[in-house]
Design an enzyme around this catalytic site. Structure first.
Site, mmCIF file in Angstrom:
data_model
loop_
_atom_site.group_PDB
_atom_site.id
_atom_site.type_symbol
_atom_site.label_atom_id
_atom_site.label_comp_id
_atom_site.label_asym_id
_atom_site.label_seq_id
_atom_site.Cartn_x
_atom_site.Cartn_y
_atom_site.Cartn_z
ATOM 1 N N HIS A 114 37.799 -26.169 28.134
ATOM 2 C CA HIS A 114 38.969 -27.050 28.219
ATOM 3 C C HIS A 114 38.558 -28.479 27.933
ATOM 4 C CE1 HIS A 114 37.225 -26.592 32.237
ATOM 5 N NE2 HIS A 114 37.579 -27.847 32.479
ATOM 6 N N GLY B 119 29.439 -30.563 36.071
ATOM 7 C CA GLY B 119 30.751 -30.673 36.697
ATOM 8 C C GLY B 119 31.770 -29.649 36.257
ATOM 9 N N GLN B 120 31.375 -28.684 35.419
ATOM 10 C CA GLN B 120 32.365 -27.671 35.019
ATOM 11 C C GLN B 120 32.645 -26.732 36.192
ATOM 12 O OE1 GLN B 120 31.369 -25.324 31.525
ATOM 13 N NE2 GLN B 120 33.415 -24.406 31.451
ATOM 14 N N ASN C 163 33.443 -31.070 30.334
ATOM 15 C CA ASN C 163 32.328 -30.749 31.219
ATOM 16 C C ASN C 163 31.764 -29.397 30.785
ATOM 17 O OD1 ASN C 163 32.690 -33.065 32.835
ATOM 18 N ND2 ASN C 163 34.304 -32.046 34.005
HETATM 19 P P1 5GP Z 1 36.267 -28.820 35.170
HETATM 20 O O1 5GP Z 1 35.825 -29.253 36.546
HETATM 21 O O2 5GP Z 1 35.936 -27.354 34.941
HETATM 22 O O3 5GP Z 1 35.848 -29.714 34.058
HETATM 23 O O4 5GP Z 1 37.853 -28.953 35.199
HETATM 24 C C1 5GP Z 1 38.684 -28.005 35.758
HETATM 25 C C2 5GP Z 1 40.003 -28.690 36.019
HETATM 26 O O5 5GP Z 1 40.981 -27.690 36.200
HETATM 27 C C3 5GP Z 1 40.014 -29.557 37.291
HETATM 28 O O6 5GP Z 1 40.340 -30.902 36.935
HETATM 29 C C4 5GP Z 1 41.083 -28.895 38.159
HETATM 30 O O7 5GP Z 1 41.859 -29.841 38.850
HETATM 31 C C5 5GP Z 1 41.894 -28.091 37.166
HETATM 32 N N1 5GP Z 1 42.467 -26.858 37.695
HETATM 33 C C6 5GP Z 1 41.818 -25.913 38.411
HETATM 34 N N2 5GP Z 1 42.651 -24.889 38.709
HETATM 35 C C7 5GP Z 1 43.856 -25.224 38.137
HETATM 36 C C8 5GP Z 1 45.125 -24.556 38.090
HETATM 37 O O8 5GP Z 1 45.335 -23.458 38.622
HETATM 38 N N3 5GP Z 1 46.131 -25.185 37.422
HETATM 39 C C9 5GP Z 1 45.946 -26.406 36.813
HETATM 40 N N4 5GP Z 1 47.011 -26.942 36.197
HETATM 41 N N5 5GP Z 1 44.752 -27.058 36.836
HETATM 42 C C10 5GP Z 1 43.734 -26.474 37.497
#
Ligand code: 5GP
Ligand code: ZN
Length: 112
Positions: free
Chosen positions: A98, A91-92, A85
């Site tokens: 990552h 959706g980021q 994302n």
């Molecule tokens: P994005 O929405 O930015 O593509 O993905 C972020 C991801 O990070 C989400 O799926 C969320 O569940 C995960 N996430 C957020 N904070 C933490 C954390 O403190 N530890 C772990 N293991 N995952 C996290």
């Protein structure tokens, strides 16, 4: 910098780490969307794929190799999906680059 994934990389906050090398780390997503849901991050901070900072092309490519490796280790090496994302509108929510590694269930086509 107040970055949750930098804190995981430094060990300041815990995570279920499944893989680590000098360039990258992979750990379980805290809120899994699929039975296998891992995140592969560069150890060096970069905001997103739209702003990769000083990450090299080799380091970026390495993340894909690690994603495939951890998918295989998790038993989903033949059927997995990678997702990056990029930007709030896509959706980021964590602004440390990552790669989501999703697997363990049948996933429909997103496009086409
Ligand atoms: P994005 O929405 O930015 O593509 O993905 C972020 C991801 O990070 C989400 O799926 C969320 O569940 C995960 N996430 C957020 N904070 C933490 C954390 O403190 N530890 C772990 N293991 N995952 C996290
Ligand atoms: Zn960071």
């Amino acid at each position: 910098m107040d970055c949750v994934f930098c804190k995981i990389v430094s060990g300041e906050i815990p995570a279920q780490v499944v893989y680590e090398d000098t360039v990258s780390m992979a750990f379980k997503d805290a809120n899994p969307a699929t039975p296998v849901h891992l995140l592969v991050v560069p150890k060096k901070h970069a905001d997103s794929l739209a702003d990769t900072g000083d990450l090299t092309e080799a380091e970026l490519g390495h993340l894909l190799k690690v994603a495939a490796h951890v998918a295989t280790d998790a038993g989903v090496g033949d059927n997995f999906r990678l997702l990056i994302n990029t930007g709030e509108g896509a959706g980021q929510s964590v602004f440390h680059l990552h790669v989501h590694v999703l697997g363990g269930k049948r996933m429909g086509r997103l496009i086409g």
